[in-house]
Design an enzyme around this catalytic site. Sequence first.
Site, PDB file in Angstrom:
ATOM      1  N   ASN A 189      17.498  70.022  21.281  1.00  0.00           N
ATOM      2  CA  ASN A 189      17.484  70.679  22.571  1.00  0.00           C
ATOM      3  C   ASN A 189      19.573  70.925  22.412  1.00  0.00           C
ATOM      4  O   ASN A 189      19.718  71.550  23.393  1.00  0.00           O
ATOM      5  CB  ASN A 189      17.991  69.171  23.563  1.00  0.00           C
ATOM      6  CG  ASN A 189      18.643  68.812  25.058  1.00  0.00           C
ATOM      7  OD1 ASN A 189      17.951  69.893  25.352  1.00  0.00           O
ATOM      8  ND2 ASN A 189      20.036  68.773  25.334  1.00  0.00           N
TER       9      ASN A 189
ATOM     10  N   LYS B 239      23.794  51.590  24.915  1.00  0.00           N
ATOM     11  CA  LYS B 239      23.540  52.765  24.774  1.00  0.00           C
ATOM     12  C   LYS B 239      21.618  51.444  24.267  1.00  0.00           C
ATOM     13  O   LYS B 239      21.622  50.335  24.314  1.00  0.00           O
ATOM     14  CB  LYS B 239      23.202  52.801  22.919  1.00  0.00           C
ATOM     15  CG  LYS B 239      23.355  54.362  22.418  1.00  0.00           C
ATOM     16  CD  LYS B 239      23.420  55.338  23.721  1.00  0.00           C
ATOM     17  CE  LYS B 239      23.227  56.688  22.819  1.00  0.00           C
ATOM     18  NZ  LYS B 239      23.555  57.778  23.837  1.00  0.00           N
TER      19      LYS B 239
END
Length: 416
Positions: A221, A106
């Site tokens: 989204n 990440k």
Amino acid sequence: MKENLNPFAIAQAQLDEAAEVLQLDPDMHAFLREPMREFHFTIPVRMDDGTTRTFQGFRVQYNDARGPAKGGIRFHPDETIDTVRALAAWMTWKTAVSDIPLGGGKGGVICNPREMSQDELERLSRGYMRNIARYVGITQDVPAPDVHTNPRIMAWMLDEYETITGKREPGVITGKPLELGGSAGRTPATAMGGLFTIREAAKLKGLDLNGATAAIQGYGNVGSYAHILGQKEFGIKVVAVSDEFGGIYNTNGLDCDVILDHQRKTGKVINCPGTENITNSELLELEVDILIPGAIENQLTSQNANNVKAKIVAELANGPTTPEADNILNDKGIYIIPDFLCNAGGVIVSYFEMVQNGYQYYWDESMVHDRLDRKITTAFHAVHQMSQTKNVDTRVAAYLVAVNRVAEAVRLRGWV
């Protein structure tokens, strides 16, 4: 005692519980509790006014025993290294529970993209890639979009990487625009994968999804696509949605096209005609069949879990439920679809994108969704079966499946 809301401490506590059930070797347990690698760096960016601002960036490669690290990049004003560590850990378990040959990573930058121009964002994105270019690649670590990043930002990062290396390697970044080697179906993939898991959980609960009510926290989204696809493909009646500014509610249902049009015009979902404004907190406690926390970490805690009335909690966000809240929800008989299973659709289709980049042949969206359905449905039932066999809750079961796979790869490599 005060609830610990540090995301990485929560991720470690969840691993600890699974390690105890698995009777994991103490040395293996200690190895899996920490990231294998992490990078901290500064990114100087020339701003439009001629000044230079320095931003703090991170990249964590948590574990790559099963394959190259994989994970998104966040641009967020409240980003912390512990959040990135937690997300990298959850990505490790996410790729493992999905049984795809990748590890977990990440990245993040402490910034407020809403206050930056497109030119400033491009310079920041390219600066981020300059810092990590030597540590990423299709055999090392493959970044992707996350909170406040998007295909355009991924395109800048891909271009910067290929400029630095002098090689064409579209697979080094996923979530790219289609024109640069992105995959059909990648943008709605996280929501679609989550809906496939909701479908399976609904079968177990004897719930007919056609007409079932849902509330969605988070309308970016993922949340907006959960509304669109849930309404149009599964017949779910979404009665409430929210974003960072607040939420809206209508007991008769919210039409996704109307809400999206209002959000495009105003930048918010609140004050949409024909709806009642509510708070994020009120949304979480509505009497609905399905609650979808799709925003950020630590939304369901010991303070509000007793008030959750949903039959299914589908975690499209990463880490939305604390361990204390988990215990409360499980005691209430609520079926939790844990985050790194529920939202695995994004990384599954990112893997499909890498595969397509590798042999330069691209699938249509129906094929992507069909293969996503099979992959995530198999993962769902592996977790459910583990839950039944070991008599543990679904989150622990997901960890048992994932940690066992990662630990076996570590053992076979001779690392521990």
